[in-house]
Scaffold this active site. Structure first.
Site, mmCIF file in Angstrom:
data_model
loop_
_atom_site.group_PDB
_atom_site.id
_atom_site.type_symbol
_atom_site.label_atom_id
_atom_site.label_comp_id
_atom_site.label_asym_id
_atom_site.label_seq_id
_atom_site.Cartn_x
_atom_site.Cartn_y
_atom_site.Cartn_z
ATOM 1 N N HIS A 74 0.842 -1.197 0.000
ATOM 2 C CA HIS A 74 0.000 0.000 0.000
ATOM 3 C C HIS A 74 0.875 1.244 0.000
ATOM 4 O O HIS A 74 1.741 1.409 0.853
ATOM 5 C CB HIS A 74 -0.939 -0.022 1.205
ATOM 6 C CG HIS A 74 -1.924 -1.136 1.119
ATOM 7 N ND1 HIS A 74 -2.448 -1.761 2.211
ATOM 8 C CD2 HIS A 74 -2.463 -1.729 0.043
ATOM 9 C CE1 HIS A 74 -3.284 -2.711 1.820
ATOM 10 N NE2 HIS A 74 -3.305 -2.712 0.506
HETATM 11 C C1 LIG Z 1 -0.357 -4.757 -5.763
HETATM 12 C C2 LIG Z 1 -1.165 -3.700 -5.034
HETATM 13 C C3 LIG Z 1 -2.379 -4.042 -4.458
HETATM 14 C C4 LIG Z 1 -3.126 -3.056 -3.800
HETATM 15 N N1 LIG Z 1 -4.330 -3.403 -3.258
HETATM 16 C C5 LIG Z 1 -5.075 -2.471 -2.636
HETATM 17 C C6 LIG Z 1 -6.377 -2.800 -2.134
HETATM 18 O O1 LIG Z 1 -6.849 -3.938 -2.215
HETATM 19 N N2 LIG Z 1 -7.080 -1.814 -1.515
HETATM 20 C C7 LIG Z 1 -6.593 -0.551 -1.362
HETATM 21 O O2 LIG Z 1 -7.283 0.299 -0.780
HETATM 22 N N3 LIG Z 1 -5.375 -0.221 -1.843
HETATM 23 C C8 LIG Z 1 -4.606 -1.146 -2.479
HETATM 24 N N4 LIG Z 1 -3.389 -0.810 -2.978
HETATM 25 C C9 LIG Z 1 -2.892 0.544 -2.752
HETATM 26 C C10 LIG Z 1 -3.483 1.501 -3.754
HETATM 27 O O3 LIG Z 1 -3.372 0.979 -5.057
HETATM 28 C C11 LIG Z 1 -2.710 2.825 -3.673
HETATM 29 O O4 LIG Z 1 -2.647 3.242 -2.321
HETATM 30 C C12 LIG Z 1 -3.419 3.876 -4.517
HETATM 31 O O5 LIG Z 1 -3.482 3.447 -5.858
HETATM 32 C C13 LIG Z 1 -2.650 5.163 -4.450
HETATM 33 O O6 LIG Z 1 -3.305 6.095 -5.290
HETATM 34 P P1 LIG Z 1 -2.536 7.333 -5.823
HETATM 35 O O7 LIG Z 1 -3.503 8.071 -6.704
HETATM 36 O O8 LIG Z 1 -1.911 8.045 -4.681
HETATM 37 O O9 LIG Z 1 -1.317 6.740 -6.677
HETATM 38 P P2 LIG Z 1 -1.359 5.865 -8.021
HETATM 39 O O10 LIG Z 1 -2.602 5.037 -8.082
HETATM 40 O O11 LIG Z 1 -0.018 5.177 -8.056
HETATM 41 O O12 LIG Z 1 -1.448 6.964 -9.155
HETATM 42 C C14 LIG Z 1 -0.331 7.737 -9.536
HETATM 43 C C15 LIG Z 1 -0.486 7.999 -11.019
HETATM 44 O O13 LIG Z 1 0.487 8.962 -11.411
HETATM 45 C C16 LIG Z 1 1.007 8.577 -12.666
HETATM 46 N N5 LIG Z 1 2.329 9.180 -12.811
HETATM 47 C C17 LIG Z 1 3.494 8.881 -12.188
HETATM 48 N N6 LIG Z 1 4.483 9.681 -12.592
HETATM 49 C C18 LIG Z 1 3.945 10.528 -13.475
HETATM 50 C C19 LIG Z 1 4.466 11.613 -14.243
HETATM 51 N N7 LIG Z 1 5.753 11.976 -14.150
HETATM 52 N N8 LIG Z 1 3.620 12.269 -15.064
HETATM 53 C C20 LIG Z 1 2.304 11.910 -15.143
HETATM 54 N N9 LIG Z 1 1.751 10.908 -14.446
HETATM 55 C C21 LIG Z 1 2.571 10.216 -13.626
HETATM 56 C C22 LIG Z 1 1.080 7.049 -12.580
HETATM 57 O O14 LIG Z 1 1.117 6.483 -13.884
HETATM 58 C C23 LIG Z 1 -0.244 6.750 -11.868
HETATM 59 O O15 LIG Z 1 -1.328 6.600 -12.754
HETATM 60 C C24 LIG Z 1 -2.635 -1.748 -3.668
HETATM 61 C C25 LIG Z 1 -1.400 -1.408 -4.262
HETATM 62 C C26 LIG Z 1 -0.675 -2.376 -4.917
HETATM 63 C C27 LIG Z 1 0.639 -1.974 -5.572
#
Ligand SMILES: Cc1cc2nc3c(=O)[nH]c(=O)nc-3n(C[C@H](O)[C@H](O)[C@H](O)COP(=O)(O)OP(=O)(O)OC[C@H]3O[C@@H](n4cnc5c(N)ncnc54)[C@H](O)[C@@H]3O)c2cc1C
Length: 137
Positions: A74
């Protein structure tokens, strides 16, 4: 059965840019420094005690467990939320302390690693940030 513990914020745990590594787009990689805190280590014996109690009340037979740590996947931290710009990146509305017109809508704002999945909390925080942005546009 799985037992999960929370990690507290620790200034010694850091993410920095690793210029020695470049991905296929030429962007640098990351260097992660992480240590397991005393707080987290202290949870393990308590978990073992809870495990034994739980097995006994369900008429089971406790087994010796390896007692090893493993990590969940996570994504939390690095751009943490707080009221003091000295030790946090965004305020409770996810607005950057340094840039008043920039909001970080991500579970990266969570200062501690929750024991459970973070995405719903991240979505709730995103809605709160959205309300703030909408009120100012
Ligand atoms: C294997 C796995 C299983 C998981 N299972 C769960 C679950 O069951 N339940 C739960 O609640 N959470 C789960 N999580 C955690 C959850 O996926 C993350 O906490 C959540 O996705 C974070 O959201 P975010 O928007 O902060 O980041 P992200 O979802 O990582 O989004 C970041 C985005 O920014 C983009 N990006 C990065 N760099 C750049 C750039 N330079 N320019 C433009 N775009 C960029 C990336 O491509 C991505 O789309 C899991 C994570 C993993 C890895």
């Amino acid at each position: 059965m799985q037992m999960l513990s929370e990690d507290l914020p620790d200034p010694a745990n850091t993410i920095s840019i690793n210029s020695a590594y470049k991905d296929s787009l030429g962007l640098p990689g990351i260097k992660m420094h992480y240590r397991l805190s005393d707080y987290s280590r202290a949870v393990l014996p308590q978990m073992m005690e809870d495990y034994v109690n739980w097995v006994q009340v369900t008429n089971g037979k406790p087994r010796t467990l390896p007692g090893a740590w493993s990590s969940e996947h996570h994504l939390m931290g690095t751009t943490i939320m707080g009221t003091d710009p000295k030790d946090s990146v965004v305020d409770p509305d996810l607005r950057c302390h340094d840039h008043g017109n920039m909001f970080l809508v991500t579970t990266g704002v969570m200062p501690t690693s929750s024991c459970v999945n973070p995405t719903l909390t991240g979505m709730a925080l995103a809605i709160r940030a959205g309300r703030t942005i909408a009120a100012e546009v």
